[in-house]
Design an enzyme around this catalytic site. Sequence first.
Site, PDB file in Angstrom:
ATOM      1  N   HIS A 193      11.222  -0.162  13.203  1.00 18.45           N
ATOM      2  CA  HIS A 193       9.790   0.096  13.426  1.00 18.45           C
ATOM      3  C   HIS A 193       9.160  -1.022  14.259  1.00 18.45           C
ATOM      4  CE1 HIS A 193      10.198   2.891   9.982  1.00 18.45           C
ATOM      5  NE2 HIS A 193       9.124   3.484  10.484  1.00 18.45           N
ATOM      6  N   LYS A 195       4.525  -3.443  11.388  1.00 23.88           N
ATOM      7  CA  LYS A 195       4.747  -2.780  10.097  1.00 23.88           C
ATOM      8  C   LYS A 195       4.945  -3.816   9.000  1.00 23.88           C
ATOM      9  CE  LYS A 195       7.268   0.889   7.747  1.00 23.88           C
ATOM     10  NZ  LYS A 195       6.014   1.377   7.129  1.00 23.88           N
TER      11      LYS A 195
HETATM   12  N1  LIG Z   1       3.542   8.916   5.847  1.00 23.89           N
HETATM   13  C1  LIG Z   1       3.653   8.846   7.185  1.00 23.89           C
HETATM   14  O1  LIG Z   1       4.032   9.820   7.868  1.00 23.89           O
HETATM   15  C2  LIG Z   1       3.274   7.579   7.853  1.00 23.89           C
HETATM   16  C3  LIG Z   1       2.863   6.513   7.093  1.00 23.89           C
HETATM   17  N2  LIG Z   1       2.418   5.380   7.677  1.00 23.89           N
HETATM   18  C4  LIG Z   1       1.874   4.375   6.776  1.00 23.89           C
HETATM   19  O2  LIG Z   1       0.451   4.464   6.884  1.00 23.89           O
HETATM   20  C5  LIG Z   1      -0.124   3.196   6.619  1.00 23.89           C
HETATM   21  C6  LIG Z   1      -1.035   2.786   7.795  1.00 23.89           C
HETATM   22  O3  LIG Z   1      -0.244   2.584   8.936  1.00 23.89           O
HETATM   23  P1  LIG Z   1      -0.922   2.080  10.295  1.00 23.89           P
HETATM   24  O4  LIG Z   1      -2.004   2.999  10.708  1.00 23.89           O
HETATM   25  O5  LIG Z   1       0.169   1.780  11.234  1.00 23.89           O
HETATM   26  O6  LIG Z   1      -1.561   0.699   9.769  1.00 23.89           O
HETATM   27  P2  LIG Z   1      -2.747  -0.177  10.415  1.00 23.89           P
HETATM   28  O7  LIG Z   1      -2.531  -1.559   9.925  1.00 23.89           O
HETATM   29  O8  LIG Z   1      -2.840   0.085  11.874  1.00 23.89           O
HETATM   30  O9  LIG Z   1      -4.067   0.425   9.733  1.00 23.89           O
HETATM   31  C7  LIG Z   1      -4.399   0.184   8.395  1.00 23.89           C
HETATM   32  C8  LIG Z   1      -5.761   0.774   8.105  1.00 23.89           C
HETATM   33  O10 LIG Z   1      -6.052   0.575   6.730  1.00 23.89           O
HETATM   34  C9  LIG Z   1      -7.307  -0.109   6.612  1.00 23.89           C
HETATM   35  N3  LIG Z   1      -7.244  -0.994   5.450  1.00 23.89           N
HETATM   36  C10 LIG Z   1      -6.514  -2.102   5.268  1.00 23.89           C
HETATM   37  N4  LIG Z   1      -6.743  -2.636   4.055  1.00 23.89           N
HETATM   38  C11 LIG Z   1      -7.679  -1.837   3.479  1.00 23.89           C
HETATM   39  C12 LIG Z   1      -8.381  -1.876   2.239  1.00 23.89           C
HETATM   40  N5  LIG Z   1      -8.145  -2.835   1.327  1.00 23.89           N
HETATM   41  N6  LIG Z   1      -9.274  -0.893   1.980  1.00 23.89           N
HETATM   42  C13 LIG Z   1      -9.515   0.086   2.889  1.00 23.89           C
HETATM   43  N7  LIG Z   1      -8.907   0.155   4.086  1.00 23.89           N
HETATM   44  C14 LIG Z   1      -7.992  -0.791   4.364  1.00 23.89           C
HETATM   45  C15 LIG Z   1      -7.461  -0.885   7.913  1.00 23.89           C
HETATM   46  O11 LIG Z   1      -8.836  -1.167   8.144  1.00 23.89           O
HETATM   47  P3  LIG Z   1      -9.271  -2.415   9.069  1.00 23.89           P
HETATM   48  O12 LIG Z   1      -8.765  -2.145  10.428  1.00 23.89           O
HETATM   49  O13 LIG Z   1     -10.761  -2.400   8.989  1.00 23.89           O
HETATM   50  O14 LIG Z   1      -8.637  -3.619   8.420  1.00 23.89           O
HETATM   51  C16 LIG Z   1      -6.913   0.139   8.888  1.00 23.89           C
HETATM   52  O15 LIG Z   1      -7.888   1.121   9.143  1.00 23.89           O
HETATM   53  C17 LIG Z   1       1.059   2.240   6.378  1.00 23.89           C
HETATM   54  O16 LIG Z   1       1.286   2.163   4.984  1.00 23.89           O
HETATM   55  C18 LIG Z   1       2.229   2.951   7.059  1.00 23.89           C
HETATM   56  O17 LIG Z   1       3.471   2.587   6.542  1.00 23.89           O
HETATM   57  C19 LIG Z   1       2.383   5.236   9.029  1.00 23.89           C
HETATM   58  C20 LIG Z   1       2.818   6.246   9.840  1.00 23.89           C
HETATM   59  C21 LIG Z   1       3.298   7.493   9.326  1.00 23.89           C
HETATM   60  O1  LIG Z   2       4.360   2.165   9.411  1.00 20.73           O
HETATM   61  C1  LIG Z   2       4.763   3.054  10.201  1.00 20.73           C
HETATM   62  O2  LIG Z   2       4.520   3.020  11.409  1.00 20.73           O
HETATM   63  C2  LIG Z   2       5.514   4.175   9.619  1.00 20.73           C
HETATM   64  N1  LIG Z   2       5.615   4.255   8.317  1.00 20.73           N
HETATM   65  C3  LIG Z   2       6.220   5.278   7.568  1.00 20.73           C
HETATM   66  C4  LIG Z   2       7.339   4.719   6.706  1.00 20.73           C
HETATM   67  O3  LIG Z   2       7.151   3.627   6.115  1.00 20.73           O
HETATM   68  O4  LIG Z   2       8.381   5.348   6.581  1.00 20.73           O
HETATM   69  C5  LIG Z   2       6.608   6.478   8.385  1.00 20.73           C
HETATM   70  C6  LIG Z   2       6.970   6.210   9.816  1.00 20.73           C
HETATM   71  O5  LIG Z   2       8.316   5.839   9.880  1.00 20.73           O
HETATM   72  C7  LIG Z   2       6.056   5.219  10.510  1.00 20.73           C
END
Ligand SMILES: NC(=O)C1=CN([C@@H]2O[C@H](COP(=O)(O)OP(=O)(O)OC[C@H]3O[C@@H](n4cnc5c(N)ncnc54)[C@H](OP(=O)(O)O)[C@@H]3O)[C@@H](O)[C@H]2O)C=CC1
Ligand SMILES: O=C(O)C1=N[C@H](C(=O)O)C[C@H](O)C1
Length: 242
Positions: free
Chosen positions: A147, A151
Amino acid sequence: MTDRTLRVLIHGASGRMGRALLRLLAGDPRFVLAAAVTSRPREDLGVHPVFVAAELAEVPDFDVAIDFSLPAGFDAILDLCLRRGRPLVSGTTGLEAPQRAALDAAATRIAVLSAANFSLGVAVLAELVRRAAAALPTWDCNIVEVHHVHKQDAPSGTALHLGQAVADGRGRAPHYASLRAGDIVGEHMVQFAGQGERLELIHRATDRDIFARGALETSLRLAGRPPGRYAVADLLFGTGGR
Ligand SMILES: NC(=O)C1=CN([C@@H]2O[C@H](COP(=O)(O)OP(=O)(O)OC[C@H]3O[C@@H](n4cnc5c(N)ncnc54)[C@H](OP(=O)(O)O)[C@@H]3O)[C@@H](O)[C@H]2O)C=CC1
Ligand SMILES: O=C(O)C1=N[C@H](C(=O)O)C[C@H](O)C1
């Protein structure tokens, strides 16, 4: 849900996934943004209304919450969904054991979908992995995930989900390896190695819109369902919803 625009709360709206969700939602007449929630004030989202996490109790009514935040933010959005009696779709990975237990408890009161990966390909991959593991119980099994450098959790949620499929298939967990490099969206390889041959099953995500689309489609199908834990595969391949 039928015949109505779905009012969606996006939790984690300023993140990589949150921004993809906001963009896709804005171009889709089946959805309307109820609220975008970030952890700190943001003026660059280009949507309305935006709330910070500390104001969560004040967000307007919504039909479903979609959460792609971080474990630190998860408890608050689950709590809000419970208090409002609204379903939760969460893609947040790296949750702690008490948070996973809280999800199970919440599912007795609201519909919840917590999935490490919302892509169609990974839903199919998990089933292939389970079958391969059952057919190759003595081969070595490794899961390698790669990744982007931002991450935070490792192994990825998807790697752990695929590892569970391995364990379901052959009663033993695999070994994990995690790499962080550049802007890679997400790659997972499940390797079964025997004597003189090996089998490798690989999924490569090249665009995180696939996860955002999966979350939006499953949120449509989750809204209006009775309390319970739901899975991506059930909602994408199963019956019901629209
Ligand atoms: N299930 C799936 O298909 C996928 C899952 N993911 C997961 O999704 C999550 C987010 O990924 P990603 O978008 O890359 O992460 P980012 O770090 O880009 O974004 C995180 C977001 O969460 C907010 N945030 C952080 N801490 C808090 C808090 N305490 N309360 C409320 N909001 C909070 C941040 O706000 P701010 O910017 O204001 O700090 C930001 O909007 C991760 O856990 C990732 O592993 C990612 C891709 C696909
Ligand atoms: O953090 C990411 O970017 C992603 N998180 C998910 C995971 O932890 O598996 C899904 C995807 O691979 C992207």
